[in-house]
Every structure is written in C-alpha cells, then in structure tokens.
Design an enzyme around this catalytic site. Structure first.
Site, PDB file in Angstrom:
ATOM      1  N   HIS A   1      14.848  47.616 -94.730  1.00  0.00           N
ATOM      2  CA  HIS A   1      14.502  46.189 -94.634  1.00  0.00           C
ATOM      3  C   HIS A   1      15.015  45.575 -93.328  1.00  0.00           C
ATOM      4  CE1 HIS A   1      13.542  46.355 -98.904  1.00  0.00           C
ATOM      5  NE2 HIS A   1      13.173  45.088 -98.891  1.00  0.00           N
TER       6      HIS A   1
ATOM      7  N   CYS B   1      19.295  50.372 -93.652  1.00  0.00           N
ATOM      8  CA  CYS B   1      18.389  49.953 -94.725  1.00  0.00           C
ATOM      9  C   CYS B   1      17.059  49.617 -94.059  1.00  0.00           C
ATOM     10  CB  CYS B   1      18.965  48.717 -95.414  1.00  0.00           C
ATOM     11  SG  CYS B   1      17.800  47.859 -96.486  1.00  0.00           S
TER      12      CYS B   1
ATOM     13  N   GLU C   1      12.754  39.974 -98.150  1.00  0.00           N
ATOM     14  CA  GLU C   1      11.755  39.913 -99.234  1.00  0.00           C
ATOM     15  C   GLU C   1      11.175  38.495 -99.367  1.00  0.00           C
ATOM     16  OE1 GLU C   1      10.487  42.296-101.531  1.00  0.00           O
ATOM     17  OE2 GLU C   1      11.417  43.842-100.293  1.00  0.00           O
TER      18      GLU C   1
ATOM     19  N   ASP D   1       9.567  52.700-101.205  1.00  0.00           N
ATOM     20  CA  ASP D   1      10.791  51.909-101.016  1.00  0.00           C
ATOM     21  C   ASP D   1      10.903  51.006-102.236  1.00  0.00           C
ATOM     22  OD1 ASP D   1      13.032  50.674 -99.680  1.00  0.00           O
ATOM     23  OD2 ASP D   1      11.733  48.993 -99.201  1.00  0.00           O
ATOM     24  N   SER D   2      12.024  50.315-102.328  1.00  0.00           N
ATOM     25  CA  SER D   2      12.185  49.356-103.426  1.00  0.00           C
ATOM     26  C   SER D   2      11.263  48.144-103.254  1.00  0.00           C
ATOM     27  CB  SER D   2      13.631  48.882-103.472  1.00  0.00           C
ATOM     28  OG  SER D   2      13.966  48.293-102.229  1.00  0.00           O
TER      29      SER D   2
ATOM     30  N   CYS E   1      13.801  54.438 -97.705  1.00  0.00           N
ATOM     31  CA  CYS E   1      14.790  53.552 -98.308  1.00  0.00           C
ATOM     32  C   CYS E   1      16.169  54.173 -98.098  1.00  0.00           C
ATOM     33  CB  CYS E   1      14.473  53.438 -99.801  1.00  0.00           C
ATOM     34  SG  CYS E   1      15.719  52.541-100.742  1.00  0.00           S
TER      35      CYS E   1
HETATM   36  N1  DGL Z   1      14.989  49.137 -98.155  1.00  0.00           N
HETATM   37  C1  DGL Z   1      16.001  49.651 -98.971  1.00  0.00           C
HETATM   38  C2  DGL Z   1      17.057  50.428 -98.270  1.00  0.00           C
HETATM   39  O1  DGL Z   1      16.759  50.979 -97.269  1.00  0.00           O
HETATM   40  C3  DGL Z   1      16.371  49.002-100.230  1.00  0.00           C
HETATM   41  C4  DGL Z   1      17.026  47.710-100.261  1.00  0.00           C
HETATM   42  C5  DGL Z   1      17.309  47.355-101.686  1.00  0.00           C
HETATM   43  O2  DGL Z   1      16.411  47.509-102.513  1.00  0.00           O
HETATM   44  O3  DGL Z   1      18.442  46.933-101.977  1.00  0.00           O
HETATM   45  O4  DGL Z   1      18.165  50.535 -98.653  1.00  0.00           O
END
Ligand code: DGL
Length: 270
Positions: free
Chosen positions: A188, A186, A153, A11-12, A74
């Site tokens: 997150h 997402c 984050e 993931d990011s 992600c």
């Molecule tokens: N967790 C990520 C997603 O599902 C990335 C969020 C990001 O880096 O902007 O989109």
C-alpha cells in the site's frame, strides 16, 4: 495451465495494484487475475493464524482460475504465510520480501536500512533477517505504520494531503538521520511515496512491488512461461466486498486510463 494462462496477483485490498502497475510495464501482454480481499482488509493487524487462513483461501481462489504463477503482492502475507501457498501448488510463487531486501542492501551506502510495514510484517522481522543474513554488520531499523493502510484504502493520497503528511511526520521521524535507504515493506505504501520522501529527504525508497515484478518477469522468462500473445493482456479484478469503491480508488494506483470493473466473490467458499 498453459503459457496463455493468467498471472494471479493478490493482496488484502488495493495495495497489490502497485505490483499490477509494475507487471503491466514489464509484461504488457500477460493476462492478470487480481484478487483484493477488500472485505477483510487490513491483514496487518491480524494474528498470524488468521493471515495464514486468508492467504490459503486467496491462493485457492486464484488457482481455481488456472493461473500459471502467483504473486502475493502483500508484505504481510509474504512475511507470514508464503508456505501456505507453496503447500498447495507447484506453480511458481513469489512474495515481496526477498528482492526488496536485496535491492535495499545493495542501494544502501551506509548499510543502515529502515523498514516500514504493517504490524504483522514488522513482528515477523523478516526484512531485518534477510538483510542481516547478507551482512551481519548491517543495521536495520524497523517500525510499523498501520495507519498508512486505511489512509490509502480511503483515498488520502493526493499530493500535500495534510493528514497523510502528519502521519508521515509522526511515523518516520525516528528514521531521520539514521538510515539512507527505506524499504516500503507494504504494497500500500508506494502510493504515498511523495509524502514519505518529503518526511525523509535524501533517503532512497525501495518499492517491494517493483522488485517482485522484476523477479517474476525474470523467472517466467527463464522457465519459458511467457505468453506468446502479441496484443495487450487483459486484467480481471475480483474483490470480496462492494466493487465500486475498489474500482474508483484503484485508478489512483493504475492511472485514469485503466478501466477497472471488479466482480465480488465469496472468498469464504475457498
Ligand atoms: N498491502 C498489504 C501489505 O503489503 C496489506 C496491508 C494490510 O492489509 O494491513 O502488507
């Protein structure tokens, strides 16, 4: 690559840990290699070209460890760059879109489904397309919630956090009374589930990480790729920026009992 090779997840940043949590429940004996691109997070506000470049590098890093399958945990990568992984490997590759879209459609009574995600995910329109392919009469309302990513984050995740509550109010008001099911598009976002639910009472939330982990477990079993290990697998964490922050915040996703020690790598070399 063998059955005893690890599963690669990336993931990011921290968000993909929501998939690690689900994989640990379903496949506790598997080894996992996790990469969080913490030096370049967020992906969701970047151009498609950059997201694709980062995705290929992230996948090459995992492949350098001989992983037997990859989960792009992600939403941004899954909706913009899956071909960049599929082009460089023959191992099974999973994203977080397909199964979440199906689960949401099946869960919705009214067939009016909401999608939240990063700007890049919403721009791709992929969740909307996947649901409309199932049912041309289904209605899909989407909205980007970019502030949710830094809130996670930076650890604004405690129950009742006032800033997160206000962000949820602002972003989610347009969905109220309009949808009965909402895709957290997402990875997150599942960690904000309580705050999101409080802003949208009665709406069913779909966690894309758990839908993807289920799909991955099923395919690995069908393809006879599961490990024969009889003890708990280990998780190795890699990041592209300072590891201490990742280790501390990662516990919010995985729970206090998880010992997280991450190693910094140079992702630009891949
Ligand atoms: N967790 C990520 C997603 O599902 C990335 C969020 C990001 O880096 O902007 O989109």
């Amino acid at each position: 690559m063998s059955n005893e090779s690890a599963i690669g997840v990336f993931d990011s940043g921290l968000g993909g840990l929501s998939a690690v949590r689900e994989l640990k429940k379903l496949l506790p004996n598997e080894n996992i290699i996790y990469f969080g691109d913490t030096g370049r997070v967020p992906y969701g506000s970047k151009s498609r070209e950059i997201i694709r470049k980062y995705t290929a590098q992230d996948a090459k890093f995992l492949l350098s460890h001989g992983v037997k399958a990859i989960l792009a945990a992600c939403g941004t990568v899954s909706s913009n760059a899956m071909e960049c992984i599929e082009a460089i490997t023959d191992i099974p590759v999973f994203g977080v879109v397909e199964d979440a879209a199906r689960e949401a459609y099946e869960a919705s009574r009214t067939k009016r489904v909401g999608v939240i995600g990063t700007q890049a995910t919403v721009n791709s329109g992929i969740f909307k397309r996947k649901i409309e392919e199932r049912d041309a009469h289904a209605e899909v309302l989407q909205s980007a919630c970019p502030l949710f990513v830094p809130l996670v984050e930076y650890g604004f995740t405690a129950e009742g956090d006032e800033i997160t509550r206000l962000a949820c109010e602002r972003y989610l008001a347009p969905f109220r009374g309009e949808v009965d099911t909402l895709i957290l598009g997402c990875t997150h976002f599942p960690i904000l589930e309580k705050a999101i639910s409080a802003a949208l009472p009665g709406v069913t939330l779909i966690n894309p990480a758990s839908a993807a982990a289920k799909a991955m477990a099923k395919t690995l079993k069908e393809q006879d790729l599961l490990s024969a290990r009889e003890k708990n697998g280990e998780i190795r964490y890699f990041v592209s920026d300072e590891p201490a922050h990742f280790a501390a915040e990662g516990k919010i996703f995985l729970g206090k009992d998880f010992e997280i020690s991450a190693k910094k790598i140079e992702i630009d070399k891949f």
